[in-house]
Motif scaffolding. Structure first.
Motif, PDB file in Angstrom:
ATOM      1  N   UNK A 319      23.687  49.003 -39.193  1.00  0.00           N
ATOM      2  CA  UNK A 319      24.256  48.069 -38.226  1.00  0.00           C
ATOM      3  C   UNK A 319      25.767  48.218 -38.141  1.00  0.00           C
ATOM      4  N   UNK A 320      26.409  48.501 -39.258  1.00  0.00           N
ATOM      5  CA  UNK A 320      27.859  48.722 -39.273  1.00  0.00           C
ATOM      6  C   UNK A 320      28.223  49.924 -38.402  1.00  0.00           C
ATOM      7  N   UNK A 321      27.403  50.949 -38.500  1.00  0.00           N
ATOM      8  CA  UNK A 321      27.633  52.161 -37.707  1.00  0.00           C
ATOM      9  C   UNK A 321      27.445  51.885 -36.215  1.00  0.00           C
ATOM     10  N   UNK A 322      26.379  51.158 -35.874  1.00  0.00           N
ATOM     11  CA  UNK A 322      26.113  50.835 -34.480  1.00  0.00           C
ATOM     12  C   UNK A 322      27.225  49.966 -33.898  1.00  0.00           C
ATOM     13  N   UNK A 323      27.707  49.036 -34.674  1.00  0.00           N
ATOM     14  CA  UNK A 323      28.763  48.140 -34.205  1.00  0.00           C
ATOM     15  C   UNK A 323      30.075  48.890 -33.999  1.00  0.00           C
ATOM     16  N   UNK A 324      30.355  49.821 -34.878  1.00  0.00           N
ATOM     17  CA  UNK A 324      31.559  50.652 -34.752  1.00  0.00           C
ATOM     18  C   UNK A 324      31.557  51.406 -33.435  1.00  0.00           C
ATOM     19  N   UNK A 325      30.420  52.000 -33.105  1.00  0.00           N
ATOM     20  CA  UNK A 325      30.309  52.774 -31.875  1.00  0.00           C
ATOM     21  C   UNK A 325      30.427  51.877 -30.638  1.00  0.00           C
ATOM     22  N   UNK A 326      29.775  50.730 -30.689  1.00  0.00           N
ATOM     23  CA  UNK A 326      29.747  49.840 -29.537  1.00  0.00           C
ATOM     24  C   UNK A 326      31.135  49.287 -29.218  1.00  0.00           C
ATOM     25  N   UNK A 327      31.929  49.015 -30.231  1.00  0.00           N
ATOM     26  CA  UNK A 327      33.239  48.397 -30.028  1.00  0.00           C
ATOM     27  C   UNK A 327      34.379  49.403 -29.866  1.00  0.00           C
ATOM     28  N   UNK A 328      34.064  50.685 -29.872  1.00  0.00           N
ATOM     29  CA  UNK A 328      35.115  51.698 -29.835  1.00  0.00           C
ATOM     30  C   UNK A 328      36.107  51.536 -28.680  1.00  0.00           C
ATOM     31  N   UNK A 329      35.666  51.248 -27.436  1.00  0.00           N
ATOM     32  CA  UNK A 329      36.652  51.126 -26.347  1.00  0.00           C
ATOM     33  C   UNK A 329      37.685  50.030 -26.600  1.00  0.00           C
ATOM     34  N   UNK A 330      37.292  48.966 -27.295  1.00  0.00           N
ATOM     35  CA  UNK A 330      38.205  47.866 -27.568  1.00  0.00           C
ATOM     36  C   UNK A 330      39.058  48.115 -28.803  1.00  0.00           C
ATOM     37  N   UNK A 331      38.471  48.737 -29.818  1.00  0.00           N
ATOM     38  CA  UNK A 331      39.158  48.895 -31.099  1.00  0.00           C
ATOM     39  C   UNK A 331      39.968  50.174 -31.222  1.00  0.00           C
ATOM     40  N   UNK A 332      39.583  51.216 -30.474  1.00  0.00           N
ATOM     41  CA  UNK A 332      40.271  52.506 -30.599  1.00  0.00           C
ATOM     42  C   UNK A 332      40.235  53.224 -29.255  1.00  0.00           C
ATOM     43  N   UNK A 333      41.176  52.874 -28.361  1.00  0.00           N
ATOM     44  CA  UNK A 333      41.182  53.434 -27.013  1.00  0.00           C
ATOM     45  C   UNK A 333      41.353  54.947 -27.030  1.00  0.00           C
ATOM     46  N   UNK A 334      42.194  55.454 -27.915  1.00  0.00           N
ATOM     47  CA  UNK A 334      42.410  56.900 -27.961  1.00  0.00           C
ATOM     48  C   UNK A 334      41.124  57.639 -28.313  1.00  0.00           C
ATOM     49  N   UNK A 335      40.363  57.090 -29.260  1.00  0.00           N
ATOM     50  CA  UNK A 335      39.094  57.723 -29.635  1.00  0.00           C
ATOM     51  C   UNK A 335      38.105  57.645 -28.482  1.00  0.00           C
ATOM     52  N   UNK A 336      38.105  56.524 -27.767  1.00  0.00           N
ATOM     53  CA  UNK A 336      37.228  56.370 -26.614  1.00  0.00           C
ATOM     54  C   UNK A 336      37.585  57.367 -25.518  1.00  0.00           C
ATOM     55  N   UNK A 337      38.862  57.573 -25.277  1.00  0.00           N
ATOM     56  CA  UNK A 337      39.304  58.554 -24.277  1.00  0.00           C
ATOM     57  C   UNK A 337      38.846  59.950 -24.677  1.00  0.00           C
ATOM     58  N   UNK A 338      38.957  60.277 -25.951  1.00  0.00           N
ATOM     59  CA  UNK A 338      38.470  61.575 -26.426  1.00  0.00           C
ATOM     60  C   UNK A 338      36.965  61.689 -26.180  1.00  0.00           C
ATOM     61  N   UNK A 339      36.242  60.599 -26.426  1.00  0.00           N
ATOM     62  CA  UNK A 339      34.794  60.576 -26.212  1.00  0.00           C
ATOM     63  C   UNK A 339      34.463  60.847 -24.743  1.00  0.00           C
ATOM     64  N   UNK A 340      35.192  60.214 -23.831  1.00  0.00           N
ATOM     65  CA  UNK A 340      34.975  60.442 -22.401  1.00  0.00           C
ATOM     66  C   UNK A 340      35.256  61.897 -22.029  1.00  0.00           C
ATOM     67  N   UNK A 341      36.289  62.469 -22.616  1.00  0.00           N
ATOM     68  CA  UNK A 341      36.648  63.861 -22.320  1.00  0.00           C
ATOM     69  C   UNK A 341      35.577  64.826 -22.812  1.00  0.00           C
ATOM     70  N   UNK A 342      34.996  64.525 -23.962  1.00  0.00           N
ATOM     71  CA  UNK A 342      34.006  65.411 -24.566  1.00  0.00           C
ATOM     72  C   UNK A 342      32.608  65.182 -24.000  1.00  0.00           C
ATOM     73  N   UNK A 343      32.243  63.931 -23.775  1.00  0.00           N
ATOM     74  CA  UNK A 343      30.862  63.586 -23.425  1.00  0.00           C
ATOM     75  C   UNK A 343      30.682  62.986 -22.043  1.00  0.00           C
ATOM     76  N   UNK A 344      31.756  62.874 -21.259  1.00  0.00           N
ATOM     77  CA  UNK A 344      31.643  62.354 -19.901  1.00  0.00           C
ATOM     78  C   UNK A 344      31.293  60.883 -19.878  1.00  0.00           C
ATOM     79  N   UNK A 345      30.722  60.427 -18.758  1.00  0.00           N
ATOM     80  CA  UNK A 345      30.419  59.002 -18.591  1.00  0.00           C
ATOM     81  C   UNK A 345      29.369  58.514 -19.573  1.00  0.00           C
ATOM     82  N   UNK A 346      28.640  59.440 -20.210  1.00  0.00           N
ATOM     83  CA  UNK A 346      27.624  59.044 -21.184  1.00  0.00           C
ATOM     84  C   UNK A 346      28.229  58.345 -22.390  1.00  0.00           C
TER      85      UNK A 346
END
Length: 446
Positions: A319-346
């Motif tokens: 659950x800790x892992x799932x919560x980390x992923x779900x909150x990424x756009x709010x908690x770590x914008x730079x990591x979320x931007x990297x995610x969008x660059x690598x994985x697109x809208x998914x």
């Protein structure tokens, strides 16, 4: 097909001793269907960030990403602790089999009911209990090769008739009309069905059928299924090799101009950028509609759902892992931007509190997020707000009805079953599921 992290992988937790007196949590992740850049980002950036913040080590293991491998392990009691499924329509099959544990307590702890937008919160439920976290925001669209279109003086189609006329011209020129196949992912056939019923029958008719107001044998659905059969018989789908063309091969065909179009969902953004980032090699437009059906319409869907194995050794760590992923756009914008660059809208799961305003969009583009990805997120969000959206099978059809489409539509294409027989069979399965209360949440149309 879906979010790289959870559709194409499965996560398993184990507890191991580092020494006689110290015990550390470890997360073993199965990786599947990843491009090298995606794998490197997970191993070198995403996982280390999680490890550093949460103190949970991640071990990554290459594994097949097919449903059969996952289900076989779960049946044998050896399944992963985090179970990734291809959307809400697949989840009840795992729930009914007793593979998943309810997530209600974790939802309260992490306030997922306040974090997830209403639709995603509702889609995580089955028969009143919260079991899965729906992920991704995706829709069926028409991909095309701009270079091929420019060289031939073509413009992207807005109607089904225009699209079919282009497909015929491509066939004459030796260009594959639609880069589509289903080897390696049998459910890829439902992408074609989804596009047809939403854009030929229309989203209002699909809605009426999903809530039981009209049957699936309605003439509008007969026309839609007959049209998919025509596309197959004309040799437009995979140049007549739909059942022998791998879902991983099609991207190269489009970017090289060997195919002119493709009937895919927006999860393809994250794969295409690993073949080409050039605006000359690929782009997208809303999928064409039949005359009389609104345009543009986005057949909307949820790309994947994740739940916790009933036999997980440490569900708190999962659950800790799932919560980390779900909150990424709010908690770590730079990591979320990297995610969008690598994985697109998914990479995007709609959550409350994230600002999609002009300033955020500008920042994302400046940091390298593909404009084509952001264009989709903006247009599809507006379509949902404006009630110009449709429904994909893997999100809104009950599980047995969805499975019926995946397993049976090919019989129509291969002349082993009539369209009327196929739709009557679908109606019989669907009506029973509706009666038994196994239907999926359908958002009301305002």
């Amino acid at each position: 097909m879906r979010r790289v992290l959870f559709l194409a992988i499965v996560v398993s937790l184990a507890i191991s001793s580092l020494c006689a007196l110290a015990v550390s949590k470890e997360i073993t992740v199965w990786l599947s269907w990843l491009e090298p850049a995606q794998r490197d980002w997970l191993l070198q950036r995403y996982f280390p960030t999680f490890e550093k913040e949460k103190g949970i080590k991640i071990n990554a293991v290459e594994m097949p990403g097919d449903e059969e491998t996952l289900r076989a392990q779960l049946v044998a009691g050896k399944g992963p602790d985090v179970v990734g499924m291809a959307g809400p329509s697949f989840a009840p099959l795992y729930i009914e089999a007793g593979f998943l544990t309810p997530l209600g307590d974790y939802a309260k702890k992490y306030e997922w009911d306040k974090l997830l937008v209403d639709l995603y919160w509702e889609l995580g439920h089955y028969k009143g209990e919260f079991y899965t976290i729906p992920q991704e925001f995706e829709a069926m669209v028409l991909f095309y090769n701009p270079r091929v279109f420019k060289e031939n003086g073509w413009v992207p189609p807005k109607t089904i008739d225009e699209m079919e006329a282009l497909a015929a011209k491509m066939k004459e020129k030796g260009i594959m009309a639609f880069a589509n196949g289903n080897v390696g992912w049998k459910p890829a056939i439902e992408w074609v069905f989804t596009a047809a019923v939403n854009h030929i029958a229309g989203p209002e008719k699909v809605y009426q059928a999903l809530v039981g107001e009209i049957p699936w044998t309605d003439p509008c659905f007969v026309e839609a299924v007959e049209t998919t059969k025509k596309w197959f018989k004309m040799g437009w789908l995979g140049d007549g090799k739909f059942f022998s063309l791998d879902v991983g091969e099609v991207y190269q065909l489009l970017v090289e101009g060997k195919a002119g179009m493709a009937i895919w969902g927006t999860w393809a953004f994250g794969d295409l950028v690993h073949y080409s980032t050039s605006s000359e090699d690929w782009d997208w437009v809303p999928f064409p509609s039949k005359e009389g059906v609104p345009y543009p319409v986005f057949a909307f869907g949820v790309g994947s759902s994740v739940g916790i194995n009933k036999n997980a050794k440490d569900p708190d760590a999962v659950a800790e892992f799932l919560n980390f992923d779900l909150r990424m756009p709010l908690d770590n914008l730079d990591l979320f931007i990297e995610d969008l660059k690598i994985n697109g809208s998914a990479a995007y799961t709609p959550i409350r509190g994230f600002d999609w305003g002009e300033e955020t969009m500008k920042t994302m583009i400046e940091k390298g997020v593909d404009e084509r990805v952001l264009r989709f997120l903006k247009q599809a969000t507006e379509a949902f707000a404006n009630n110009t959206y449709g429904y994909v099978t893997w999100t809104f059809w009950p599980p047995k009805s969805d499975r019926y489409i995946i397993d049976t539509l090919e019989m129509v294409w291969l002349d082993k079953m009539s369209t009327q027989e196929f739709l009557q069979g679908l109606q019989d399965v669907f009506a029973k599921e509706l009666e038994e209360g196994a239907s999926i949440y359908i958002p009301p149309r305002s």
